[in-house]
Design an enzyme around this catalytic site. Structure first.
Site, PDB file in Angstrom:
ATOM      1  N   THR A 342      31.884 -31.218  31.440  1.00  0.00           N
ATOM      2  CA  THR A 342      32.372 -32.110  30.110  1.00  0.00           C
ATOM      3  C   THR A 342      32.026 -33.559  30.143  1.00  0.00           C
ATOM      4  O   THR A 342      31.528 -34.144  29.198  1.00  0.00           O
ATOM      5  CB  THR A 342      33.970 -32.045  30.278  1.00  0.00           C
ATOM      6  OG1 THR A 342      34.221 -30.635  29.994  1.00  0.00           O
ATOM      7  CG2 THR A 342      34.531 -32.948  29.011  1.00  0.00           C
ATOM      8  N   TRP A 345      28.002 -33.801  29.597  1.00  0.00           N
ATOM      9  CA  TRP A 345      27.918 -33.698  28.092  1.00  0.00           C
ATOM     10  C   TRP A 345      28.072 -34.898  27.430  1.00  0.00           C
ATOM     11  O   TRP A 345      27.437 -35.294  26.702  1.00  0.00           O
ATOM     12  CB  TRP A 345      28.915 -32.447  27.668  1.00  0.00           C
ATOM     13  CG  TRP A 345      28.693 -32.021  26.192  1.00  0.00           C
ATOM     14  CD1 TRP A 345      27.651 -31.423  25.958  1.00  0.00           C
ATOM     15  CD2 TRP A 345      29.044 -32.833  25.183  1.00  0.00           C
ATOM     16  NE1 TRP A 345      27.607 -31.413  24.400  1.00  0.00           N
ATOM     17  CE2 TRP A 345      28.559 -32.355  24.041  1.00  0.00           C
ATOM     18  CE3 TRP A 345      30.005 -33.689  24.883  1.00  0.00           C
ATOM     19  CZ2 TRP A 345      28.928 -32.481  22.819  1.00  0.00           C
ATOM     20  CZ3 TRP A 345      30.456 -34.271  23.811  1.00  0.00           C
ATOM     21  CH2 TRP A 345      29.710 -33.648  22.561  1.00  0.00           C
ATOM     22  N   HIS A 346      29.122 -35.834  27.891  1.00  0.00           N
ATOM     23  CA  HIS A 346      29.302 -36.942  27.090  1.00  0.00           C
ATOM     24  C   HIS A 346      28.267 -37.839  27.075  1.00  0.00           C
ATOM     25  O   HIS A 346      28.188 -39.000  26.137  1.00  0.00           O
ATOM     26  CB  HIS A 346      30.544 -37.555  27.479  1.00  0.00           C
ATOM     27  CG  HIS A 346      31.721 -36.930  26.638  1.00  0.00           C
ATOM     28  ND1 HIS A 346      32.358 -35.859  27.254  1.00  0.00           N
ATOM     29  CD2 HIS A 346      32.439 -37.209  25.509  1.00  0.00           C
ATOM     30  CE1 HIS A 346      33.356 -35.432  26.507  1.00  0.00           C
ATOM     31  NE2 HIS A 346      33.336 -36.264  25.216  1.00  0.00           N
ATOM     32  N   GLY A 347      27.399 -38.110  28.340  1.00  0.00           N
ATOM     33  CA  GLY A 347      26.341 -39.083  28.324  1.00  0.00           C
ATOM     34  C   GLY A 347      25.824 -39.039  29.803  1.00  0.00           C
ATOM     35  O   GLY A 347      26.248 -38.434  30.638  1.00  0.00           O
TER      36      GLY A 347
END
Lengths: 492, 505
Positions: A342, A345-347
């Site tokens: 997670t 995934w965000h950056g």
């Protein structure tokens, strides 16, 4: 193009709505042909929408559509050949992940190699956590195509659901292309699983109820983004622009709380606009946010925040790994993996990795013993406040450009000192009023948590209509004001 | 409720479609009304046109085009700016009430800084300049008497007929016989003084000068548009180009950097000396340094800041003539403000002081600053880049005034080429070729210098190579920069050195 822009609201959306409703009405085709035409219209507008962000990235989008369409086709039509089906799944998923990895994480990988092996400056840990490289390897930076994280995940959900038998193969290339590229959710979600929309692509209608609900939702989302998120964001950016190690505790906390509201209203605003537009075209998307700041635990927070992402990881990572069905150790491992992913995934920055990992650890602790304590506490506002505080501190890590800045900011939050006037420098009447509204509507004070989706009683619906139109007008005025861009001949 | 829904949906469609249609119709049918509704602050740029350089640019160009041609754009921006400025004023009043007022003190200013240009015109005293001594036992006769004036001493000359010896007895200057014509009390925005006019020579002079008071109460730094700082008493300041670091003194140059800079300056000086070019450096202070008393409450780390340290270093370690007129511009405020209130630049009075200090360094004749102040006529200033940058409503700010010294009006000048390389010819008889390399601050020097030389050239930095011949043929070369661009001068010197090293012998 973004939803909160004049070209989208005043040109693109009216043209799209006009084409969608007027052209089929003029042609008076049979229902099935009408739906086909409507889908083609939406597909064309979706591709035009994406082209605004970079016309060459259309090729990438169509490439992703193609490999997943073919992959799904091979998986679905391989009959009983488990080997073929699995191979096709592995190949398609690998291709998707490779594309995502290349565009999203290649720069960070190069930066890590350059900092670890081609730079003598700083300690090992300093270099490990630097997000920017020194250019030693001479690679040009890859530009991240907008929305890639969202549509790749949608594509992955399709091929996995086809493999698992949860969804039928989509034989129509254009319908599949529409699923991947549909503009309301293309660049910022919600991540729509194919099985949730499969039927609607082939069969849907729009009535005045659905359309008006969609408009209300769209206008609310626009107001959340333009009026609240942008205003608070300006203040947050101005604080982060200074040396954050010199700001006082009051400034640091206020800014951190403003950022918590900014990211909520920005992201949920976008989701509202996406859901609202979906309704205008006859689609019902699932909710993506559910008053997350009313959560009494981190576990509850992740059931209310970016629901489409957490449910994606639950369905396609957590459960296949065994979920919570096996030993406690395995459960904790699975939670850890999900939140590691997670974060990533965000950056492509160490800040997101650490942000995700800390959540993983907190969730494990809550599962172990803390959760029961929080959720059963009679002092519900204490639990809410504790959760909000933890979430706010972690948003600081999320917001920072690198981990050292994040720690610097957090240190400022706990620095003792009296008479901190610094906050007054960053405030304005506009920020104070916006903050009050943001706080009141954040859901923190909701007695019954309910849902963001609550329907207003019929007799009070007119309030919704008026509010929506007022939000639309104010947002448009603010967007127009935002186009002010003076040029001063400073270069002398 | 169905009818309500339909009205709602219709209203939504109208709101997202009709304004553009009405706007387009207004443009086509009623241009005057269109222009009046589109009238807003001057952004000093053209609206985006539908011109595409490449296909990848189409989305950006279309978006920018729609933004620049939004319905009622000018009127809406003006409305928003009025609301923004109004709410800002409410907030500032509230914060001021909350933080209270501090003790007042006086502005720290060197009143003698302009003495080289005549100072503040205080009545020159009867300083005893001494005389020659008479020899004892000789018989002297008075042969000449020069009567003193208000400001200059006279003398009596005595000569001995027998020996031819002479001696002089000075007669002290009379001093002015002044009539008090104006009294001003010192306040936050005005100096205190007594203004006199001499009934004998007509000269204006001042006594009992008291610098402005300083409001030391805390004023929270507030900014707008990422560039504009709200100062005290409606003054605006600039925070772009890292100006705040210059103001706070947090960006001092290292010893190595200072030495490097000095080496470059010295090399340029040597090359100019070889060619017989008079070289001068002028570093013009940032407005925040000159009017620091009007800045909000930032924490200043040191009062001996980057460019002051740099110019001191250059004076001590090179042969160059380096000017940094901070003290002079602060003192010059006694007569008229030296910078624009709503602009980053100095004004024409500040520019005049700069020119006079330059001429003083050059050994040229200068005008008494007190006389010049009397010759300066005020006019409404239109310079307001800080209002534009801050997205503020100009109509809510009081009028600002500039002061143009009526300098040599008998000399006419003509513009031969425009900025960024502006060449002027004038009717001055001085044939020396004056070349200045600088930035927009040179505009306030220009009205004066141009009248003192037959040919003057003002080029903006980065145009050095385009003006190679002019630089090689210059008699006077001035390298000018505003404080915050000291780094650009370093780069500019590289070009000048290259030109002078490789130019024609």
């Amino acid at each position: 193009m973004v939803f909160s822009s004049l070209i989208f609201i005043t040109i693109f959306l009216p043209l799209c709505l006009g084409a969608y409703f007027v052209i089929p009405a003029l042609l008076r085709l049979p229902d099935e042909s009408t739906l086909k035409l409507k889908n083609v219209i939406l597909l064309i507008f979706s591709l035009v929408f994406y082209a605004f962000g970079g016309v060459y990235y259309i090729a990438l989008l169509l490439f992703v559509v193609l490999i997943n369409f073919v992959g799904g086709h091979v998986i679905g039509n391989s009959g009983d050949s488990a080997g073929y089906r699995k191979a096709a799944l592995v190949l398609t998923v690998s291709a998707d992940i490779l594309v995502l990895f290349f565009f999203k994480y290649f720069n960070l990988l190069i930066a890590l190699i350059e900092n670890m092996f081609f730079s003598g400056e700083g300690s090992f840990f300093t270099r490990l956590f630097m997000a920017e490289g020194n250019g030693a390897l001479g690679f040009e930076k890859i530009v991240l195509p907008i929305g890639i994280s969202f549509y790749i995940f949608q594509a992955l959900s399709y091929v996995v659901d086809v493999y698992l038998g949860n969804a039928a193969v989509q034989k129509n290339f254009f319908r599949f292309a529409l699923y991947i590229s549909f503009f309301p959710q293309l660049i910022a979600g919600p991540i729509v699983k194919y099985k949730d929309i499969e039927e609607q692509i082939g069969c849907r209608t729009v009535n005045t109820d659905l359309f008006s609900d969609g408009v209300i939702r769209f206008c609310r989302g626009l107001g959340k983004k333009v009026i609240i998120a942008n205003t608070l964001g300006e203040m947050v950016d101005s604080v982060w622009a200074v040396d954050v190690s010199t700001i006082g505790a009051a400034t640091a906390w206020f800014t951190a709380i403003c950022y918590s509201f900014q990211i909520y209203y920005d992201f949920s605003g976008y989701s509202d606009m996406a859901i609202g537009m979906g309704k205008m075209f006859g689609f019902e998307f699932k909710e993506n946010f559910n008053i997350p700041y009313a959560s009494s635990s981190v576990r509850e927070f992740w059931r209310r925040w970016h629901i489409s992402l957490s449910s994606w990881f639950r369905d396609y990572v957590y459960i296949p790994l065994g979920g919570s069905r096996k030993s406690k150790a395995a459960t904790y491992r699975n939670i850890f993996i999900v939140f590691l992913l997670t974060g990533i995934w965000h950056g492509a920055n160490q800040t997101f990795l650490i942000w995700g990992l800390v959540y993983g650890v907190l969730l494990i602790l809550e599962r172990a013993f803390l959760g029961k304590l929080l959720e059963s506490s009679p002092l519900k506002y204490i639990s809410r406040l504790t959760t909000f505080t933890v979430v706010t501190i972690l948003w600081v890590i999320f917001r920072a450009d690198d981990i050292s800045l994040a720690f610097s900011f957090i240190a400022s939050m706990f620095r003792s000192g009296s008479g901190d006037y610094g906050l007054l420098s960053f405030l304005s009447l506009k920020v104070i009023i916006t903050f009050i509204f943001a706080f009141v509507f954040s859901g923190f004070f909701k007695l019954k948590k309910g849902s963001e989706k609550e329907e207003t009683k019929a007799e009070y619906k007119v309030i919704d209509y008026v509010t929506a139109l007022v939000l639309l007008v104010i947002s448009t005025i603010l967007l127009t004001n935002g186009t002010y861009n003076p040029f001063i001949y400073f270069q002398f | 409720m169905k009818i309500g829904k339909k009205i709602f949906i219709t209203s939504f469609i109208i709101l997202i479609c009709v304004p553009q249609i009405v706007w387009a119709l207004l443009y086509l049918t009623s241009r005057d009304l269109y222009e009046s509704l589109n009238a807003g602050p001057d952004e000093k740029r053209n609206a985006q046109a539908l011109v595409f350089d490449d296909i990848g640019d189409v989305g950006n160009v279309l978006s920018a085009y729609v933004d620049d041609h939004a319905p009622f754009r000018g009127a809406l921006i003006t409305l928003c700016q009025k609301i923004e400025t109004g709410s800002e004023n409410i907030y500032i009043d509230a914060v001021s009430a909350l933080t209270g007022s501090g003790s007042d003190s006086q502005m720290s200013v060197d009143l003698d800084a302009l003495d080289a240009l005549g100072g503040t015109g205080t009545s020159s005293g009867s300083e005893d300049a001494g005389g020659t001594q008479a020899q004892a036992d000789l018989d002297y006769k008075l042969v000449e008497t020069v009567f003193p004036t208000c400001t200059e001493e006279g003398y009596e000359r005595y000569v001995c007929d027998e020996t031819g010896d002479s001696y002089v007895t000075p007669i002290p200057a009379n001093g002015h016989d002044g009539t008090l014509i104006e009294v001003s009390e010192s306040s936050y925005t005005t100096w205190g003084y007594e203004k006199y006019e001499c009934s004998v020579c007509g000269r204006i002079y001042y006594e009992n000068i008291v610098p402005k008071l300083v409001d030391t109460s805390y004023l929270a730094p507030r900014t707008s548009g990422g560039s504009t700082i709200f100062g005290r008493f409606d003054w605006l300041f600039f925070m772009g180009n890292d100006s705040l670091s210059y103001y706070k003194g947090t960006n001092l140059l290292s010893e190595e950097e200072l030495a490097d800079y000095a080496a470059r300056v010295q090399r340029l000086q040597e090359l100019c000396d070889e060619r017989g070019i008079e070289l001068y450096f002028m570093f013009i202070p940032n407005k925040e340094q000159v009017y620091s008393e009007y800045m909000p409450s930032y924490e200043v780390e040191t009062e001996h800041k980057r460019v002051e340290v740099l110019t001191d270093y250059l004076r001590e370690n090179t042969d160059a003539t380096v000017l940094y007129p901070l003290a002079e511009l602060r003192a010059g405020d006694f007569y008229h403000q030296t910078y624009s209130r709503y602009d980053t630049h100095w004004n024409l009075w500040g520019g005049f002081i700069g020119v006079q200090l330059l001429y003083n360094a050059m050994g040229r004749e200068t005008i008494d600053i007190a006389d010049a102040a009397e010759m300066a006529y005020p006019f409404p200033s239109e310079r307001n880049d800080l209002i534009l940058l801050g997205g503020l409503d100009a109509t809510t700010f009081p009028e600002d005034t500039d002061y143009l010294v009526d300098y040599k009006p008998e000399v006419l000048f003509f513009l031969d080429s425009y900025d960024p390389v502006a060449h002027f010819t004038s009717t001055s008889e001085n044939e020396e070729y004056f070349v200045l390399v600088g930035d927009s601050f040179l505009e306030m020097l220009r009205p004066y210098i141009t009248r003192d030389y037959m040919h003057t050239l003002y080029l903006r930095r980065t145009n050095e190579y385009a003006c190679r011949e002019d630089i090689l043929n210059a008699d006077i070369l001035v390298v000018e920069t505003v404080e915050r661009y000291d780094g650009q001068v370093y780069e500019s010197m590289e070009a000048l050195i290259d030109i002078l090293e490789n130019g024609d012998p």
